[in-house]
Scaffold this active site. Structure first.
Site, mmCIF file in Angstrom:
data_model
loop_
_atom_site.group_PDB
_atom_site.id
_atom_site.type_symbol
_atom_site.label_atom_id
_atom_site.label_comp_id
_atom_site.label_asym_id
_atom_site.label_seq_id
_atom_site.Cartn_x
_atom_site.Cartn_y
_atom_site.Cartn_z
ATOM 1 N N PHE A 1 0.868 -1.194 0.000
ATOM 2 C CA PHE A 1 0.000 0.000 0.000
ATOM 3 C C PHE A 1 0.905 1.245 0.000
ATOM 4 C CE2 PHE A 1 -2.140 -3.362 2.447
ATOM 5 C CZ PHE A 1 -3.338 -3.521 1.759
ATOM 6 N N ASP B 1 0.578 -0.434 5.178
ATOM 7 C CA ASP B 1 -0.143 0.814 5.482
ATOM 8 C C ASP B 1 -1.453 0.849 4.688
ATOM 9 O OD1 ASP B 1 -0.843 3.312 6.391
ATOM 10 O OD2 ASP B 1 0.532 4.397 5.069
ATOM 11 N N CYS C 1 -5.220 3.065 10.075
ATOM 12 C CA CYS C 1 -5.725 4.438 10.159
ATOM 13 C C CYS C 1 -7.241 4.467 10.348
ATOM 14 C CB CYS C 1 -5.307 5.253 8.939
ATOM 15 S SG CYS C 1 -5.886 4.562 7.394
#
Ligand code: SAH
Length: 410
Positions: free
Chosen positions: A237, A313, A353
């Site tokens: 990612f 990520d 996130c």
């Protein structure tokens, strides 16, 4: 530059009264009160500054009102506020002073200047990309013309930018019942530029890409990851190469993986901006692969590929609370596959996130993955967003990014 308050004389004192539950939220130092906890609203136009009271009429402070959001009020002060534009100008200057005074933004000309509630400016986000500033307006109150004017004016005075761009999220404007407007320049004539974070250079196009164009919240994590990175690295990612390019200085080869071709094209351009870093790869390769990360990890694991450094990520898998279980399954699968490919002594940088996945949830899911992968990992660092994305102690919504740096013991 004294400006008139956004509220007109006719609505000189718009006010609301809160239920006990609403009052309790404010006492818990949370700035939001939901519409269901407003028991009385007198003459409150959309986006107005409102005086907030309990049911007996005791004054509790001043808030920004939204006529459409479920979050009906966002507190801006426990006292009286007469002039919203003046308050916004002062708070923008405070946000700048917080960052420079605490030396939070050294080694970079790209960082967040204003982070909404965490800088006591609900609904306003401002990022700096060298000489281009990028702002997002997320609430009715921040969208009022005198407020917009003072935002642009204050930013011009403080930064003398070559351009100020507004990024528009059409869905948020719809939710806030604000008239549609396109993204575009609010001031000046420049919307793209180059930035340097931790000595690594990146192109920035203020009108393209995700968020305000880059993942500034990862800036300090890039530098931290590079401290431990070594050997053959895989950045899963990778978007426009944020981690990958930071790893290049420390690794013998770096492979970036993303499903977005436009993101990889910019990653390639970013690599070209960093010729010396790439030369430091010691003849090793920097390559970008367009692929679905889940498929690629499965194929690479099946082919017995091994890496010394892996970065994960992914995008937010849990956009709402309802997605949580499924999201945790996704994080677990990714981490499990990566751990199986990590050489002994290897480094795993794993991020999340999703605000709905708490720091504790994330630690647990990564620990479960290690158990299934039969690996013992040490937590080298337990990190969050860069310090220019501050978090308020009593406002969990301001804490959303988790980044664990792990080393494989065996
Ligand atoms: N690490 C990046 C940010 C990553 S954002 C940085 O620091 O800048 C998440 C990225 O995941 C986006 O670039 C998106 O294109 C990519 N993505 C989303 N789903 C994917 C999938 N299934 N496989 C590969 N990439 C994916």
């Amino acid at each position: 530059m004294p400006k008139k308050p956004v509220i007109s004389a006719k609505h000189a004192e718009p006010s609301v009264k809160l239920s006990i539950r609403g009052v309790n939220r404010l006492q818990a130092r949370h700035p939001w009160v939901y519409r269901s906890d407003i028991v009385e609203a007198n003459d409150v136009p959309p986006g107005a500054l409102v005086r907030v009271h309990d049911q007996r009429g005791k004054f509790l402070g001043t808030a920004l009102y939204s006529s459409s959001s479920q979050i009906a009020i966002r507190m801006v002060s426990h006292g009286s506020v007469a002039d919203l534009p003046a308050l916004v100008a002062e708070r923008i200057r405070d946000a700048i002073a917080y960052r420079t005074g605490n030396d939070l933004v050294r080694n970079t000309d790209a960082y967040r200047i204003v982070f909404s509630e965490a800088d006591f400016l609900p609904g306003l986000i401002v990022d700096r990309y060298n000489d281009v500033l990028s702002l997002q307006i997320l609430t009715q109150a921040m969208d009022a013309a005198p407020v917009r004017e003072v935002i642009v004016q204050t930013l011009r005075e403080e930064f003398q930018p070559a351009g100020i761009v507004q990024r528009v999220d059409a869905r948020i404007r719809e939710l806030e019942q604000l008239p549609a407007r396109p993204s575009g320049l609010l001031w000046g004539d420049k919307s793209s530029t180059d930035v340097t974070m931790n000595g690594v250079r990146f192109h920035h196009d203020g009108l393209e890409g995700q968020k305000t164009g880059a993942f500034l919240d990862q800036r300090e994590n890039y530098a931290a990851a590079a401290e431990y990175a070594h050997g053959e690295a895989l950045d899963v990612f990778c978007y426009q190469g944020g981690f990958a390019l930071h790893l290049a200085a420390k690794c013998s080869s770096v492979t970036g993986v993303d499903s977005s071709r436009p993101a990889l094209e910019i990653a390639e351009k970013n690599a070209a901006l960093n010729a010396t870093l790439i030369a430091a790869l010691n003849g090793g390769e920097l390559e970008w692969i367009e692929a679905n990360a889940f498929d690629l990890l499965r194929d690479y694991a099946a082919a017995n590929r091994r890496y010394d450094t892996i970065v994960l990520d992914p995008p937010a898998f849990a956009k709402t609370k309802r997605d949580l279980e499924k999201a945790l399954g996704g994080y677990k699968e990714l981490n499990l596959r990566a751990m199986k490919m990590l050489r002994p002594g290897g480094i795993l940088v794993t991020c999340c996130c999703s605000y709905h996945v708490s720091a504790a949830d994330f630690l647990k899911v990564v620990a479960d993955a290690a158990q299934d992968a039969h690996r013992t990992l040490r937590v080298v660092e337990n990190r969050g967003a860069a310090r220019d994305h501050p978090m308020l102690l009593n406002v969990p919504e301001t804490s959303y990014l988790r980044c664990l740096i792990l080393s494989a013991n065996d």
